[in-house]
Design a protein around this motif. Structure first.
Motif, short mmCIF file in Angstrom:
data_model
loop_
_atom_site.label_atom_id
_atom_site.label_comp_id
_atom_site.label_asym_id
_atom_site.label_seq_id
_atom_site.Cartn_x
_atom_site.Cartn_y
_atom_site.Cartn_z
N ILE A 226 0.86 -1.17 -0.01
CA ILE A 226 -0.07 0.00 0.01
C ILE A 226 0.70 1.16 -0.03
N ILE A 230 0.87 4.13 -3.28
CA ILE A 230 0.42 5.40 -2.57
C ILE A 230 1.77 6.36 -2.89
N ILE A 289 -5.06 -0.57 -4.50
CA ILE A 289 -4.45 0.67 -4.54
C ILE A 289 -4.55 1.74 -5.68
N SER A 293 -7.89 4.09 -6.67
CA SER A 293 -7.21 5.54 -7.12
C SER A 293 -7.90 6.00 -8.34
#
Length: 473
Positions: A226, A230, A289, A293
């Motif tokens: 993660i 990110i 993720i 996103s």
């Protein structure tokens, strides 16, 4: 902010400028004097989250990928005119184009990638053998494993099969190479004076830590994946986050290689399971993720197929993790059982010798021999106790049996108990020729069929006292 520069093909200037004016974007136009197929270059600032929608509108106005579009990060932009644009495009997520470019740059050339894998594995292997956490972390700075993990996930959500295949291939090849290199290094060092003869790598804490993977390993791997996704999607801190991903992969891979070098199949297999669990967790979390996103393929007709592909890949990863979680669950439960027994046995032993009947005894040491492998193999735990007592004649012959019964009543676990009693005299020095020995034992085989260790104590205050206590095979 980003500064975008676009070369405008002949006849497309006005549609492009209409797009920019329609969104209230300030721009500058320069006449193009280079190749004849372009009539002008336009440049304009836009927030990171605005790059993707603005470029989509510009392409719809006639700018194809065969033209040149350059996206530049800017250090500082001083203008109050950008406030409205920032309100229109809030956030700091990178555009699809920037994500793809970052993923490609994170997957280095093969020679560079494999060189760093070898170097980081050699350093990590040395750190494991030295039981040095600092050395292991230092090795992770060199490891280049973040790139392939991010590349595979980014390629999946952007419908770039080449990017996905390259990321998966680099991950698998890199980890297999790490295991092979660690095994080779371990085999070489094992036969030299660098590693003392008879060294059992299973007793090294840094190695043992990676041979009993539990559910906490999942949290570490998910957190690393993660954080990596990110950091790349936001364009910040990717180097430091790469260390976390490498820590989750290279040390267990090196541990597996050391298990092969020493011939410990259990070490090799359990560390390999940890490598696989971490690898799957990192890829699954990064994939999730990127998808959450909002990253999607540029072509709308590809989005349905990519959605199905991402769901299929995610399902495969989840099923594989669930299967491996059975092993993690068994290991976690075994660790819980052994720790619980150790705490209970220690507490019962202390309580046993706190009894007024043993007020003259001084509890010197308690050692509980019980680990996850004993549970798997069905071996009983062993509790070894050393106590001091001033008079050998007062030692009860059944002290070990009495302690064993108390531990078994409290824990419900059959246990072998050894009690070594050190006899001392404090009134006058004992002549050097005097050798006082006593032993209290329970007639029970050691769980591993080996002789119990000798308990020895030598004092330099005028006496020399030795005690040997053993459980017969």
């Amino acid at each position: 902010m980003r500064l975008i520069q676009v070369l405008i093909p002949e006849g497309s200037r006005q549609p492009v400028l209409d797009v920019l004016e329609g969104q209230g974007i300030d721009y500058a136009v320069f006449e193009e004097t280079g190749r004849g197929e372009f009539e002008a270059m336009v440049q304009f600032p836009v927030p990171p989250t605005g790059v993707e929608p603005v470029l989509e509108d510009i392409r719809a106005a006639g700018i194809s990928e065969s033209a040149y579009t350059i996206v530049l990060p800017t250090e500082t932009v001083v203008s109050e005119r950008l406030d409205a644009l920032k309100a229109l495009y809030p956030g700091d997520r990178l555009s699809r184009e920037e994500l793809k470019a970052s993923a490609q740059s994170l997957a280095p050339e093969l020679a560079t990638y494999f060189a760093f894998i070898v170097l980081s594995t050699v350093i990590a292997t040395g750190g494991l053998l030295l039981d040095s956490a600092a050395t292991i972390i230092g090795a992770m700075v060199v490891a280049p494993l973040m790139g392939p993990a991010i590349t595979a996930s980014a390629g999946s959500v952007l419908a770039d099969r080449d990017l996905t295949a390259r990321g998966i291939a680099l991950q698998v090849a890199g980890l297999v190479l790490a295991i092979v290199v660690a095994a080779a290094v371990g085999a070489v060092l094992k036969g030299t004076v660098i590693i003392p003869p008879g060294t059992d790598i299973r007793t090294i804490p840094q190695v043992a830590e990676r041979t009993s993977p539990g559910f906490l390993s999942l949290f570490i791997a998910f957190g690393s994946g993660i954080a990596g996704a990110i950091s790349v999607s936001r364009g910040s801190g990717s180097t430091l986050v790469g260390v976390a991903i490498a820590v989750a992969l290279i040390p267990p891979a090196a541990t597996s290689g050391l298990g092969i070098a020493w011939g410990y199949s259990g070490v090799a297999a359990s560390a390999a399971v940890l490598v696989l669990v971490n690898l799957l967790s990192i890829n699954l979390s990064a994939l999730a993720i990127f998808w959450l996103s909002g990253y999607r393929p540029e072509l709308s007709e590809q989005r349905d197929s990519v959605r199905a592909s991402v769901l299929k890949r995610g399902a495969v990863l989840v099923v594989a993790l669930v299967g491996l979680s059975i092993i993690l669950g068994a290991t976690t439960f075994a660790a819980y059982q052994t720790t619980t027994f150790e705490n209970q046995a220690t507490a019962e032993t202390e309580q046993f010798f706190d009894d007024p009947a043993f007020s003259e005894y001084q509890l010197e040491a308690i050692e509980v021999d019980y680990d996850s492998q004993d549970i798997i193999l069905g071996n009983d735990p062993t509790v070894s106790v050393v106590v001091g007592q001033p008079n050998a004649a007062d030692v009860p012959p059944d002290i070990a049996e009495r302690l064993e019964r108390q531990i078994e009543q409290r824990t419900g676990q059959d246990a072998g108990v050894r009690v070594g009693v050190i006899i001392g005299q404090e009134s006058e020095p004992i002549p050097p020729t005097v050798d006082a020995t006593t032993s209290a034992r329970i007639e029970r085989p050691h769980p591993n069929g080996a002789a119990a260790p000798d308990f020895k104590r030598n004092e330099n205050s005028g006496r020399s006292i030795t005690l040997r206590s053993s459980v017969p095979p």
